[in-house]
Design a protein around this motif. Structure first.
Motif, PDB file in Angstrom:
ATOM      1  N   LEU A 154       0.824  -1.209   0.000  1.00 18.75           N
ATOM      2  CA  LEU A 154       0.000   0.000   0.000  1.00 18.75           C
ATOM      3  C   LEU A 154       0.860   1.261   0.000  1.00 18.75           C
ATOM      4  CD1 LEU A 154      -2.832  -0.991   2.494  1.00 18.75           C
ATOM      5  CD2 LEU A 154      -2.998  -0.775   0.012  1.00 18.75           C
ATOM      6  N   ARG A 155       1.997   1.239   0.695  1.00 16.89           N
ATOM      7  CA  ARG A 155       2.899   2.399   0.688  1.00 16.89           C
ATOM      8  C   ARG A 155       3.439   2.648  -0.715  1.00 16.89           C
ATOM      9  NH1 ARG A 155       4.172   0.463   5.863  1.00 16.89           N
ATOM     10  NH2 ARG A 155       5.868  -0.855   5.155  1.00 16.89           N
ATOM     11  N   ARG A 156       3.717   1.580  -1.416  1.00 19.12           N
ATOM     12  CA  ARG A 156       4.269   1.695  -2.768  1.00 19.12           C
ATOM     13  C   ARG A 156       3.204   2.133  -3.772  1.00 19.12           C
ATOM     14  NH1 ARG A 156       6.059  -3.385  -3.414  1.00 19.12           N
ATOM     15  NH2 ARG A 156       4.141  -3.960  -4.461  1.00 19.12           N
ATOM     16  N   ASP A 157       1.942   1.723  -3.554  1.00 20.87           N
ATOM     17  CA  ASP A 157       0.873   1.959  -4.527  1.00 20.87           C
ATOM     18  C   ASP A 157      -0.195   2.915  -3.994  1.00 20.87           C
ATOM     19  OD1 ASP A 157       2.147   0.108  -6.184  1.00 20.87           O
ATOM     20  OD2 ASP A 157       0.977  -1.563  -5.391  1.00 20.87           O
ATOM     21  N   MET A 158       0.223   4.044  -3.425  1.00 15.42           N
ATOM     22  CA  MET A 158      -0.740   5.001  -2.882  1.00 15.42           C
ATOM     23  C   MET A 158      -1.584   5.614  -4.004  1.00 15.42           C
ATOM     24  SD  MET A 158       1.120   7.143   0.162  1.00 15.42           S
ATOM     25  CE  MET A 158       2.370   7.843  -0.877  1.00 15.42           C
ATOM     26  N   THR A 159      -2.806   5.999  -3.644  1.00 13.98           N
ATOM     27  CA  THR A 159      -3.651   6.719  -4.594  1.00 13.98           C
ATOM     28  C   THR A 159      -3.103   8.131  -4.751  1.00 13.98           C
ATOM     29  OG1 THR A 159      -5.133   7.606  -2.903  1.00 13.98           O
ATOM     30  CG2 THR A 159      -5.687   5.420  -3.805  1.00 13.98           C
ATOM     31  N   GLU A 160      -3.607   8.841  -5.758  1.00 12.71           N
ATOM     32  CA  GLU A 160      -3.164  10.221  -5.966  1.00 12.71           C
ATOM     33  C   GLU A 160      -3.434  11.072  -4.729  1.00 12.71           C
ATOM     34  OE1 GLU A 160      -3.937  14.115  -8.827  1.00 12.71           O
ATOM     35  OE2 GLU A 160      -5.131  12.308  -9.134  1.00 12.71           O
ATOM     36  N   ALA A 161      -4.636  10.940  -4.153  1.00 14.36           N
ATOM     37  CA  ALA A 161      -4.996  11.729  -2.973  1.00 14.36           C
ATOM     38  C   ALA A 161      -4.094  11.386  -1.789  1.00 14.36           C
ATOM     39  CB  ALA A 161      -6.461  11.509  -2.620  1.00 14.36           C
ATOM     40  N   GLU A 162      -3.837  10.095  -1.568  1.00 19.15           N
ATOM     41  CA  GLU A 162      -2.947   9.697  -0.474  1.00 19.15           C
ATOM     42  C   GLU A 162      -1.552  10.265  -0.683  1.00 19.15           C
ATOM     43  OE1 GLU A 162      -4.910   5.363   0.713  1.00 19.15           O
ATOM     44  OE2 GLU A 162      -3.332   5.449  -0.804  1.00 19.15           O
ATOM     45  N   GLY A 163      -1.058  10.209  -1.904  1.00 15.11           N
ATOM     46  CA  GLY A 163       0.273  10.731  -2.207  1.00 15.11           C
ATOM     47  C   GLY A 163       0.377  12.222  -1.949  1.00 15.11           C
TER      48      GLY A 163
ATOM     49  N   PHE B 225     -11.431  11.377   5.265  1.00 12.54           N
ATOM     50  CA  PHE B 225     -11.629  12.357   4.212  1.00 12.54           C
ATOM     51  C   PHE B 225     -11.831  11.615   2.899  1.00 12.54           C
ATOM     52  CE2 PHE B 225      -8.889  14.488   7.319  1.00 12.54           C
ATOM     53  CZ  PHE B 225      -9.608  15.650   7.539  1.00 12.54           C
ATOM     54  N   TRP B 226     -12.645  12.177   2.036  1.00 10.56           N
ATOM     55  CA  TRP B 226     -12.827  11.615   0.698  1.00 10.56           C
ATOM     56  C   TRP B 226     -11.676  12.057  -0.191  1.00 10.56           C
ATOM     57  CZ3 TRP B 226     -15.922   7.970   1.507  1.00 10.56           C
ATOM     58  CH2 TRP B 226     -17.054   8.117   2.292  1.00 10.56           C
ATOM     59  N   ASN B 227     -11.338  11.246  -1.173  1.00 12.43           N
ATOM     60  CA  ASN B 227     -10.276  11.596  -2.126  1.00 12.43           C
ATOM     61  C   ASN B 227     -10.492  12.995  -2.683  1.00 12.43           C
ATOM     62  OD1 ASN B 227      -8.942   9.099  -1.956  1.00 12.43           O
ATOM     63  ND2 ASN B 227     -10.150   8.216  -3.609  1.00 12.43           N
ATOM     64  N   ASP B 228     -11.733  13.289  -3.067  1.00  6.99           N
ATOM     65  CA  ASP B 228     -12.064  14.575  -3.659  1.00  6.99           C
ATOM     66  C   ASP B 228     -11.759  15.736  -2.707  1.00  6.99           C
ATOM     67  OD1 ASP B 228     -13.255  16.012  -5.923  1.00  6.99           O
ATOM     68  OD2 ASP B 228     -14.829  16.536  -4.477  1.00  6.99           O
ATOM     69  N   GLU B 229     -12.048  15.555  -1.423  1.00  7.38           N
ATOM     70  CA  GLU B 229     -11.752  16.596  -0.428  1.00  7.38           C
ATOM     71  C   GLU B 229     -10.255  16.877  -0.383  1.00  7.38           C
ATOM     72  OE1 GLU B 229     -14.479  16.507   3.402  1.00  7.38           O
ATOM     73  OE2 GLU B 229     -13.776  14.488   2.881  1.00  7.38           O
ATOM     74  N   VAL B 230      -9.461  15.833  -0.362  1.00  9.70           N
ATOM     75  CA  VAL B 230      -8.009  15.994  -0.292  1.00  9.70           C
ATOM     76  C   VAL B 230      -7.487  16.694  -1.537  1.00  9.70           C
ATOM     77  CG1 VAL B 230      -5.812  14.747  -0.217  1.00  9.70           C
ATOM     78  CG2 VAL B 230      -7.701  14.024   1.254  1.00  9.70           C
ATOM     79  N   LEU B 231      -7.992  16.303  -2.692  1.00 12.41           N
ATOM     80  CA  LEU B 231      -7.492  16.874  -3.945  1.00 12.41           C
ATOM     81  C   LEU B 231      -7.937  18.322  -4.164  1.00 12.41           C
ATOM     82  CD1 LEU B 231      -7.984  13.781  -6.264  1.00 12.41           C
ATOM     83  CD2 LEU B 231      -5.841  14.610  -5.249  1.00 12.41           C
ATOM     84  N   ARG B 232      -9.131  18.683  -3.685  1.00 17.61           N
ATOM     85  CA  ARG B 232      -9.666  20.027  -3.947  1.00 17.61           C
ATOM     86  C   ARG B 232      -9.548  20.999  -2.773  1.00 17.61           C
ATOM     87  NH1 ARG B 232     -13.755  19.905  -8.432  1.00 17.61           N
ATOM     88  NH2 ARG B 232     -13.689  17.784  -9.220  1.00 17.61           N
TER      89      ARG B 232
END
Length: 123
Positions: free
Chosen positions: A17-26, A94-101
Motif C-alpha cells: 500500500l505504501r508503494r501503490d498510494m492513490t493520488e490523494a494519499e500521495g 476524508f474523501w479523495n475529492d476533499e483531499v485533492l480540492r
C-alpha cells in the motif's frame, strides 16, 4: 502507540500500500511527511491490529484515512472504526475529492484534531 499483534501478511500488505498510494494519499503524504504539518510525526500505511491505517500520528492517537466513494456508508468501515477506537485512536476520514480540492481545509482539520484530543470525528 500501543503495541498490537500484527497478523501474518499485514506488514507485506502495508508495504504494498505504501508503494501503490492513490493520488490523494500521495498528495496528503507530501503535506504530512517529515513533520511538515504542525510538527506532527505521521507514519503511512501502518498495521494496527487486523487493519492498515493510511496515516497514523501516534502522539495524538489520531488516524487519518483517505477514502474513495466505495467506502460511503460501509458497514465494514464502521466496524473498522470501532476496532481502531478500541485501540484508543480517533479516526478522521476524508474523501479523495476533499483531499485533492480542499487540501488547506483538510490540513487545518488534522492540526485541530491533533491539538484537541476532546474532538470526535464527524464520520
Amino acid at each position: 502507540m500501543p503495541h498490537t499483534p500484527v497478523p501474518p501478511g499485514k506488514r507485506g500488505f502495508a508495504k504494498t500500500l505504501r508503494r501503490d498510494m492513490t493520488e490523494a494519499e500521495g498528495r496528503l503524504w507530501e503535506q504530512l511527511r517529515g513533520r511538515r504539518l504542525g510538527g506532527l510525526k505521521f507514519r503511512r500505511q501502518v498495521p494496527v491490529g487486523s487493519y492498515v491505517a493510511d496515516f497514523v500520528c501516534a502522539d495524538a492517537m489520531l488516524i487519518v484515512d483517505v477514502d474513495g466513494s466505495q467506502h460511503a456508508d460501509s458497514a465494514h468501515d464502521r466496524q473498522r472504526a470501532m476496532a481502531l477506537k478500541a485501540f484508543g485512536f480517533r479516526v478522521l476520514r476524508f474523501w479523495n475529492d476533499e483531499v485533492l480540492r480542499e487540501m488547506n481545509a483538510v490540513c487545518d482539520t488534522i492540526i485541530a484534531y491533533a491539538a484537541d484530543k476532546s474532538l470526535e470525528p464527524w464520520r
